[in-house]
Design an enzyme around this catalytic site. Structure first.
Site, PDB file in Angstrom:
ATOM      1  N   GLU A  77     -10.899  12.003   7.330  1.00  0.00           N
ATOM      2  CA  GLU A  77     -10.797  13.351   6.772  1.00  0.00           C
ATOM      3  C   GLU A  77     -12.165  14.045   6.742  1.00  0.00           C
ATOM      4  OE1 GLU A  77      -7.938  13.216   3.138  1.00  0.00           O
ATOM      5  OE2 GLU A  77      -8.500  11.152   3.573  1.00  0.00           O
ATOM      6  N   ASP A 128      -9.171   0.181   1.373  1.00  0.00           N
ATOM      7  CA  ASP A 128      -8.223  -0.175   2.429  1.00  0.00           C
ATOM      8  C   ASP A 128      -8.895   0.111   3.778  1.00  0.00           C
ATOM      9  OD1 ASP A 128      -5.949  -0.548   4.002  1.00  0.00           O
ATOM     10  OD2 ASP A 128      -5.152   1.441   3.552  1.00  0.00           O
ATOM     11  N   GLN A 176      -5.012   1.820  14.941  1.00  0.00           N
ATOM     12  CA  GLN A 176      -3.842   2.366  14.247  1.00  0.00           C
ATOM     13  C   GLN A 176      -3.077   3.365  15.121  1.00  0.00           C
ATOM     14  OE1 GLN A 176      -4.954   3.901  10.395  1.00  0.00           O
ATOM     15  NE2 GLN A 176      -2.880   4.524   9.836  1.00  0.00           N
ATOM     16  N   ARG A 195       0.077  17.320  13.128  1.00  0.00           N
ATOM     17  CA  ARG A 195       1.083  18.395  13.075  1.00  0.00           C
ATOM     18  C   ARG A 195       0.527  19.551  12.251  1.00  0.00           C
ATOM     19  NH1 ARG A 195       3.150  13.573  11.592  1.00  0.00           N
ATOM     20  NH2 ARG A 195       2.725  14.147   9.457  1.00  0.00           N
ATOM     21  N   LYS A 254      -5.141  -2.561   9.728  1.00  0.00           N
ATOM     22  CA  LYS A 254      -5.383  -2.669   8.292  1.00  0.00           C
ATOM     23  C   LYS A 254      -5.513  -4.124   7.827  1.00  0.00           C
ATOM     24  CE  LYS A 254      -4.096   1.756   7.092  1.00  0.00           C
ATOM     25  NZ  LYS A 254      -4.742   2.655   6.127  1.00  0.00           N
ATOM     26  N   ARG A 291      -9.041   3.223  12.817  1.00  0.00           N
ATOM     27  CA  ARG A 291      -8.202   4.375  13.206  1.00  0.00           C
ATOM     28  C   ARG A 291      -7.743   4.325  14.657  1.00  0.00           C
ATOM     29  NH1 ARG A 291      -6.715   5.663   8.287  1.00  0.00           N
ATOM     30  NH2 ARG A 291      -8.489   6.127   6.950  1.00  0.00           N
ATOM     31  N   GLU A 316     -10.919   3.584   2.945  1.00  0.00           N
ATOM     32  CA  GLU A 316      -9.989   4.446   2.209  1.00  0.00           C
ATOM     33  C   GLU A 316     -10.200   4.195   0.721  1.00  0.00           C
ATOM     34  OE1 GLU A 316      -5.906   4.148   3.606  1.00  0.00           O
ATOM     35  OE2 GLU A 316      -6.368   5.471   5.297  1.00  0.00           O
ATOM     36  N   TYR A 350       1.134   5.684  -0.561  1.00  0.00           N
ATOM     37  CA  TYR A 350       0.633   6.847   0.196  1.00  0.00           C
ATOM     38  C   TYR A 350       0.780   8.064  -0.712  1.00  0.00           C
ATOM     39  CZ  TYR A 350       0.333   9.414   4.770  1.00  0.00           C
ATOM     40  OH  TYR A 350      -0.040  10.184   5.852  1.00  0.00           O
ATOM     41  N   GLU A 402      -9.074   4.053  -2.835  1.00  0.00           N
ATOM     42  CA  GLU A 402      -7.771   3.910  -3.489  1.00  0.00           C
ATOM     43  C   GLU A 402      -7.918   3.317  -4.890  1.00  0.00           C
ATOM     44  OE1 GLU A 402      -4.641   2.168  -1.210  1.00  0.00           O
ATOM     45  OE2 GLU A 402      -5.377   2.961   0.704  1.00  0.00           O
ATOM     46  N   THR A 456      -9.010  -6.038   2.948  1.00  0.00           N
ATOM     47  CA  THR A 456      -8.819  -5.065   1.867  1.00  0.00           C
ATOM     48  C   THR A 456      -9.703  -5.548   0.719  1.00  0.00           C
ATOM     49  OG1 THR A 456      -6.522  -4.700   2.532  1.00  0.00           O
ATOM     50  CG2 THR A 456      -7.129  -4.024   0.294  1.00  0.00           C
ATOM     51  N   TYR A 489       0.813   1.950  15.805  1.00  0.00           N
ATOM     52  CA  TYR A 489       1.617   2.144  14.597  1.00  0.00           C
ATOM     53  C   TYR A 489       3.052   2.613  14.837  1.00  0.00           C
ATOM     54  CZ  TYR A 489       1.801   7.236  14.015  1.00  0.00           C
ATOM     55  OH  TYR A 489       2.091   8.557  14.155  1.00  0.00           O
ATOM     56  N   THR A 513      -4.909   6.571  -0.109  1.00  0.00           N
ATOM     57  CA  THR A 513      -6.169   7.286  -0.238  1.00  0.00           C
ATOM     58  C   THR A 513      -6.035   8.475  -1.179  1.00  0.00           C
ATOM     59  OG1 THR A 513      -6.539   6.688   2.051  1.00  0.00           O
ATOM     60  CG2 THR A 513      -8.033   8.308   1.105  1.00  0.00           C
ATOM     61  N   ASP A 521       0.843  -1.189   0.000  1.00  0.00           N
ATOM     62  CA  ASP A 521       0.000   0.000   0.000  1.00  0.00           C
ATOM     63  C   ASP A 521       0.883   1.245   0.000  1.00  0.00           C
ATOM     64  OD1 ASP A 521      -2.457   1.207  -0.102  1.00  0.00           O
ATOM     65  OD2 ASP A 521      -2.720   1.259   2.066  1.00  0.00           O
ATOM     66  N   HIS A 530      -4.500  13.619   0.976  1.00  0.00           N
ATOM     67  CA  HIS A 530      -4.739  12.740   2.123  1.00  0.00           C
ATOM     68  C   HIS A 530      -3.581  12.847   3.115  1.00  0.00           C
ATOM     69  CE1 HIS A 530      -5.860   9.169   4.448  1.00  0.00           C
ATOM     70  NE2 HIS A 530      -4.659   8.673   4.244  1.00  0.00           N
TER      71      HIS A 530
END
Lengths: 436, 436
Positions: A381, A240, A247, A150, A260, A244, A206, A136, A208, A264, A251, A367, A134, A141
């Protein structure tokens, strides 16, 4: 007379079909009741059975070899033949199914045996997935998710240099229509010091693009970016599914795992690169001021080809909506043009260190959100981290998925003067968790 | 008379063999020149050919079914039969190869066809790896690596709650003896803002225990910790080759990718859980004050069984050492007792969210370092992040691996009153990078 830009088929339902006109011809694996799964080609409301077509002697030469390789219970052998064999099969299929086909009477005589109605068929996973990776590459996203953690510096320093990806779980890649069970797992509830165990409370989809790998490379060798396109067998939609809350807790430092690997979902049809070729959009490969890719990721032809212009849609239908007869509701409409890295860059990067790619490997794009909220490809999101609920036509609200929700992905390509083509659907209904 | 604690075999080289006495009987896949690969059993300096043994009618009942399943070119079908079939095969093999075996004359008459010399055989990957998962259960390694980044707080908050793992690359799992090419990739050299591309300059090994999965679970279901042991088919050594400079630049936010996916080497023999059963050590499962595992990770029998007591050794032989006739030099001697999580906990955690495990899936334990420098299972640790070089017997020094270095992993179990057993070797020589 054949209109080259908009050729017609003698299969009536193909002409004007939103997904599967003569121009598309995606491959898949299907079965009708009482028969073994085998390769087939979507045409309008029907599937052309490649076993029956081979037995009827419809192909010859390279196309016949390709059709035979594609007629088994998975497409891996066909993918291994590479791009020239695929193009030979595509050319033969186009000729056979076009309005003026000399084989038309022969084929019509074979009736349902050659062209069963898609509605009577079950669709299977098109290939045995060797490894699933997978990526990114959806920069909006990455930005949106980064902002949740952040706000001032959402993109990590490597993002514009490295097509970030990670290894996913191959065993739980499943075909559209497979129900998905809400996973159990550990989470750290806000304000607590010790984790809790139970069903995920922040289950998400997600949106994709999926990429099926064709011819691979030997271990220790690599695929140069200029040849990468020839190693792609085709495209699909990919959901996907993501927990959350699992995760967030698991993670660090090695990436997503149980969040995950429970499921899928992919759409069953493999859309050939040749079918997508007309649907490219000239756009500057990356905004002014962004760093140039390193040479191993830079190919003039790849840059000039432009981004894929494929509309990507997420819809949701809750259990209550089904009961009330309410149609699935669109949650987002995005586009593959939001990929920061091209598929060729993903292939070249994945193999540059000597990692062996094999026919039937699957990539997810990551995503693909657009910059606007109605283009966001995940609920993380769309709900701004679970803070802002969406309202459904049933009056229900959603921050994350509820049991019974069905998530439906669709994709369509449109261009002036071209018949539009689609990918078919990628669906999955969410089952309640097992009892903990 | 048979000494139950130290039974002898009529195969002379088995008695007192450091790795493969009658008590061990690991399974693998081998070939002799001109023949197809097939399943076999290591006994002393020989391999018992399971195809020949089956054809000779040496097995019956459940053991025969198991031997047939293990006699093909990979052990997946045998793994799928589960633990009872394995135990039946082991009991039958023990009887056939023991000193007083009634079948001895029949077997001796078959000669080299039944028991070729291991030195004349090529060993293959014992199973087709469906999915490969790498864990991180070596707490000293996690501590040592964490210290390089966060001296005051090396372990992340989830470490003592979650058996941390991530998905690795199945396609590049290779058998001992396969040369490994130094990967090319992106790195961010210290003090620079933009990355460079080229061969990894900080190439490392990781000393791990490998775990082969037997019977799996359906997607959406799980394996309870009390049953997890029955889903393990056996054990091997695993070298998780790692490019530290690639890893440092790429791993945020989704974990290691190109830094690890170019190669993972495993030893060819699958050591059965029954062979390892005597080599357990009673030790408190975790230090006082550490959090109790959540109930899905806690099983009284699993905790009482104690840790595996397996000595793990890393050796290195440089090209210069080979030329000078210098023996491989030990770089570390560690032990599986440094696993913070048990194998049963790894299996239970991996499947708890519904992830499907399948026969032939492979787990790595993560690097198993001890607390002392001479027990460190990677050069990243032994060289303190590349700051302190090791001196080799040739006078050369190493912070990370040089081209031509061969890394050799060994494992041995010893216990008073028991014949010791070993795993055989996990070797790989490092080839120079392709030209960039």
């Amino acid at each position: 007379m054949i209109d080259a830009a908009n050729p017609l088929s003698w299969v009536p339902s193909a002409n004007g079909h939103p997904d599967f006109p003569l121009h598309n011809l995606p491959l898949g694996v299907f079965s009708v009741a009482g028969q073994t799964p085998r390769g087939g080609v979507a045409i309008g409301e029907h599937i052309l059975d490649l076993q029956v077509a081979c037995a009827a002697g419809l192909f010859e030469g390279e196309a016949e070899a390709a059709a035979r390789a594609a007629s088994g219970d998975c497409l891996n052998a066909f993918f291994a033949l590479g791009a020239p064999a695929r193009r030979a099969l595509r050319a033969a299929l186009t000729g056979l199914l076009a309005e003026g086909s000399p084989a038309r009477m022969h084929m019509e005589a074979l009736g349902d045996a050659l062209l069963p109605a898609m509605a009577d068929c079950r669709l299977h996973l098109p290939a045995r997935v060797g490894d699933y990776t997978d990526f990114y590459v959806g920069i909006h996203h990455a930005n949106n998710v980064g902002k949740l953690f952040r706000p001032d510096n959402p993109l990590l320093p490597n993002y514009k240099h490295v097509p970030i990806g990670y290894h996913g779980r191959a065993s739980t890649v499943c075909v559209s229509g497979t129900p998905v069970r809400r996973p159990l797992g550990q989470t750290l509830p806000p304000g607590q010091e010790a984790p809790s165990f139970g069903p995920s409370k922040r289950l998400d989809y997600e949106l994709e693009l999926g990429i099926w790998i064709g011819e691979g490379n030997a271990m220790g060798e690599s695929i140069a970016i200029g040849e990468a396109g020839e190693h792609v067998a085709g495209y699909c939609l990919l959901n996907d599914w993501s927990a959350r809350d699992l995760q967030a807790w698991e993670y660090q430092p090695l990436g997503p795992f149980l969040a995950k690997n429970f499921a899928t979902t992919v759409s069953p049809w493999v859309v050939m690169p040749e079918a997508l070729a007309p649907f490219r959009i000239a756009q500057p490969p990356r905004p002014a001021g962004d760093p140039q890719p390193l040479p191993y990721l830079l190919d003039a032809q790849d840059q000039a080809a432009g981004a894929f212009d494929i509309e990507l849609e997420v819809l949701l239908q809750s259990a209550a909506m089904r009961e009330q007869g309410l149609a699935p509701q669109r949650l987002a409409l995005s586009n593959t043009r939001h990929m920061y890295w091209t598929v060729a860059q993903m292939v070249a990067h994945h193999s540059v260190g000597g990692c062996m790619l094999q026919p039937g490997d699957l990539f997810g794009s990551g995503t693909l959100s657009g910059p606007e909220p109605e283009q966001f490809g995940s609920l993380l999101e769309s709900s701004f981290g679970g803070k802002q609920a969406l309202t459904l036509s049933s009056g229900e609200t959603r921050t994350f998925l509820e049991d019974g929700d069905e998530v439906i992905l669709r994709a369509r390509c449109r261009r002036e003067g071209q018949p539009s083509i689609g990918f078919g659907e990628c669906r999955g209904v969410l089952l309640p968790a097992r009892s903990a």
